[in-house]
Design a protein around this motif. Structure first.
Motif, PDB file in Angstrom:
ATOM      1  N   LEU A  52       0.825  -1.209   0.000  1.00  0.00           N
ATOM      2  CA  LEU A  52       0.000   0.000   0.000  1.00  0.00           C
ATOM      3  C   LEU A  52       0.863   1.264   0.000  1.00  0.00           C
ATOM      4  O   LEU A  52       0.453   2.316  -0.510  1.00  0.00           O
ATOM      5  N   LEU A  53       2.064   1.133   0.549  1.00  0.00           N
ATOM      6  CA  LEU A  53       2.999   2.270   0.618  1.00  0.00           C
ATOM      7  C   LEU A  53       3.979   2.266  -0.550  1.00  0.00           C
ATOM      8  O   LEU A  53       5.100   2.771  -0.428  1.00  0.00           O
ATOM      9  N   ASP A  54       3.547   1.711  -1.671  1.00  0.00           N
ATOM     10  CA  ASP A  54       4.445   1.554  -2.821  1.00  0.00           C
ATOM     11  C   ASP A  54       5.005   2.882  -3.311  1.00  0.00           C
ATOM     12  O   ASP A  54       6.124   2.943  -3.811  1.00  0.00           O
ATOM     13  N   ASN A  55       4.206   3.967  -3.198  1.00  0.00           N
ATOM     14  CA  ASN A  55       4.661   5.275  -3.673  1.00  0.00           C
ATOM     15  C   ASN A  55       5.323   6.100  -2.567  1.00  0.00           C
ATOM     16  O   ASN A  55       5.536   7.305  -2.724  1.00  0.00           O
ATOM     17  N   LYS A  56       5.636   5.447  -1.443  1.00  0.00           N
ATOM     18  CA  LYS A  56       6.287   6.157  -0.325  1.00  0.00           C
ATOM     19  C   LYS A  56       7.500   5.360   0.147  1.00  0.00           C
ATOM     20  O   LYS A  56       7.435   4.604   1.131  1.00  0.00           O
ATOM     21  N   PRO A  57       8.601   5.487  -0.527  1.00  0.00           N
ATOM     22  CA  PRO A  57       9.793   4.700  -0.166  1.00  0.00           C
ATOM     23  C   PRO A  57      10.290   4.985   1.253  1.00  0.00           C
ATOM     24  O   PRO A  57      10.798   4.077   1.929  1.00  0.00           O
ATOM     25  N   LYS A  58      10.155   6.215   1.735  1.00  0.00           N
ATOM     26  CA  LYS A  58      10.624   6.527   3.092  1.00  0.00           C
ATOM     27  C   LYS A  58       9.781   5.811   4.139  1.00  0.00           C
ATOM     28  O   LYS A  58      10.318   5.320   5.149  1.00  0.00           O
ATOM     29  N   GLN A  59       8.486   5.751   3.909  1.00  0.00           N
ATOM     30  CA  GLN A  59       7.624   5.038   4.841  1.00  0.00           C
ATOM     31  C   GLN A  59       7.878   3.522   4.783  1.00  0.00           C
ATOM     32  O   GLN A  59       7.792   2.825   5.809  1.00  0.00           O
ATOM     33  N   GLN A  60       8.217   3.033   3.594  1.00  0.00           N
ATOM     34  CA  GLN A  60       8.564   1.621   3.471  1.00  0.00           C
ATOM     35  C   GLN A  60       9.836   1.303   4.264  1.00  0.00           C
ATOM     36  O   GLN A  60       9.961   0.220   4.855  1.00  0.00           O
ATOM     37  N   GLU A  61      10.779   2.248   4.269  1.00  0.00           N
ATOM     38  CA  GLU A  61      11.999   2.048   5.047  1.00  0.00           C
ATOM     39  C   GLU A  61      11.672   1.969   6.546  1.00  0.00           C
ATOM     40  O   GLU A  61      12.220   1.122   7.282  1.00  0.00           O
ATOM     41  N   LYS A  62      10.776   2.866   7.001  1.00  0.00           N
ATOM     42  CA  LYS A  62      10.355   2.818   8.410  1.00  0.00           C
ATOM     43  C   LYS A  62       9.675   1.485   8.717  1.00  0.00           C
ATOM     44  O   LYS A  62       9.871   0.895   9.798  1.00  0.00           O
ATOM     45  N   LEU A  63       8.877   1.014   7.777  1.00  0.00           N
ATOM     46  CA  LEU A  63       8.170  -0.252   7.963  1.00  0.00           C
ATOM     47  C   LEU A  63       9.167  -1.417   8.031  1.00  0.00           C
ATOM     48  O   LEU A  63       8.977  -2.369   8.803  1.00  0.00           O
ATOM     49  N   LYS A  64      10.220  -1.353   7.227  1.00  0.00           N
ATOM     50  CA  LYS A  64      11.245  -2.397   7.258  1.00  0.00           C
ATOM     51  C   LYS A  64      11.958  -2.413   8.619  1.00  0.00           C
ATOM     52  O   LYS A  64      12.310  -3.482   9.142  1.00  0.00           O
TER      53      LYS A  64
END
Length: 352
Positions: free
Chosen positions: A102-114
């Motif tokens: 769902l956060l495909d267009n938000k790489p920074k949020q994906q990093e936080k999620l990782k």
């Protein structure tokens, strides 16, 4: 071709209203499209934000359920406490993957999620599973040593901070989008007022153009009629209208009236002038010569003959008494009867 096309005043007014209505319709369509797009984007943001918040809360709840189940099993040794742990261990990864996509267009949020994923897996690997295994093996000494340090607590605190930071970033993103929508909404409102002003200007221009063409010609016609009534004009002026409508017809009718009045005045003034010169002349031939001379000048004629009607018993004939620009034999017959020749026929029918 456009100049020959006759557009009446009613047609012009109707066309003016049609133009205004079309402008209003275009404005409504434009605003409707903008409002629809704005509503769709707002709905998307609301749906997106609710999905992110729901998945985030569920992932965090799964981890808290695992922690509670871990502690419950360690304290009681009851296997039923492991059901929430096992269920959460299977489901949190599914929701995590959904949230990550769902956060495909938000790489920074994906990093936080990782980073959250790493913390969760570290807790499971170093605290969750090992302590459950120790309890199943009744290794009480190892459990006591573990909880003296309790590395799992640090992971849970880190996890809570990471979730808080993640939510704050999402809220900031949502607020930014909301501010953008508010700005677009303000722009749409401004565009609405701008379109209303534009339509109003178009309406005023159309009304002004039509009324100007009407009032100008009517004013000219009125002024001309006043001049005719006061006999202060020589009626030489004419009204010229570029439009091809009823106003043009009115101008043409007024010009025809002026032409008729001018011709009548010319005839009356010239007759009065000729009659004035007749005074004191008693000889018919002299009178005829004077009349022909004046008429030739007034009408710019090259030749002329003057006939007098004479009646002898039952015989009526016209006898030439004078000629202009020629001898008595050069211009016209010496006499003719009613119905004799073209001129005789005109005299018979009283057509001149």
């Amino acid at each position: 071709m456009l100049n020959k096309l006759k557009l009446g005043i009613r047609t012009k007014i109707t066309l003016g209203y049609i133009v205004i209505i079309l402008c209003l319709l275009a404005s409504v369509v434009f605003l409707n499209n903008q409002i629809t797009a704005l509503q769709k984007e707002r709905n998307f943001i609301i749906k997106y934000d609710s999905q992110v918040q729901e998945l985030t809360n569920r992932i965090e709840k799964y981890i808290l359920d695992m922690e509670s189940s871990q502690r419950g099993f360690i304290i009681t040794g009851d296997e039923s406490y492991l059901e929430p742990y096992n269920s959460a261990a299977e489901n949190w990864k599914i929701d995590f993957n959904d949230l990550y996509q769902l956060l495909d267009n938000k790489p920074k949020q994906q990093e936080k999620l990782k980073e959250i994923e790493v913390t969760i897996e570290h807790w499971i690997a170093t605290s969750g599973n090992p302590t459950l295994l120790m309890k199943k093996e009744n290794n009480t000494a190892a459990l006591k040593e573990f909880f003296k340090v309790d590395v799992g607590r640090k992971d849970m605190e880190t996890m809570r901070k990471q979730f808080t930071a993640f939510r704050l970033a999402e809220n900031a993103f949502t607020q930014t989008k909301a501010n953008q929508l508010d700005k677009r909404n303000s722009n749409i409102t401004s565009a609405l007022f701008g379109l209303l002003v534009l339509v109003s200007v178009i309406a005023i221009v159309i009304a002004s153009g039509i009324s100007r063409s009407i009032v100008k010609t009517i004013t000219e016609v009125t002024q001309t009629i006043k001049e005719i009534a006061a006999s202060k004009s020589n009626q030489k002026g004419r009204i010229y209208v570029k439009t091809n409508d009823e106003i043009n017809t009115l101008a043409d009718a007024t010009n025809e009236l002026l032409d008729s009045i001018e011709k009548r005045e010319w005839l009356q003034s010239n007759i009065a002038d000729i009659v004035t010169k007749y005074q004191g002349i008693s000889v018919i031939t002299k009178l005829a010569e004077t009349f022909l001379s004046e008429m030739a000048q007034k009408t710019q004629s090259s030749l002329g003959a003057f006939y007098v009607r004479e009646t002898t018993e039952d015989d009526i004939q016209f006898v030439k008494k004078a000629a202009f620009a020629g001898t008595s034999t050069d211009v016209g017959k010496d006499s003719f009867k009613l119905g004799q020749g073209l001129i005789g026929q005109c005299a018979l029918e009283k057509r001149f």
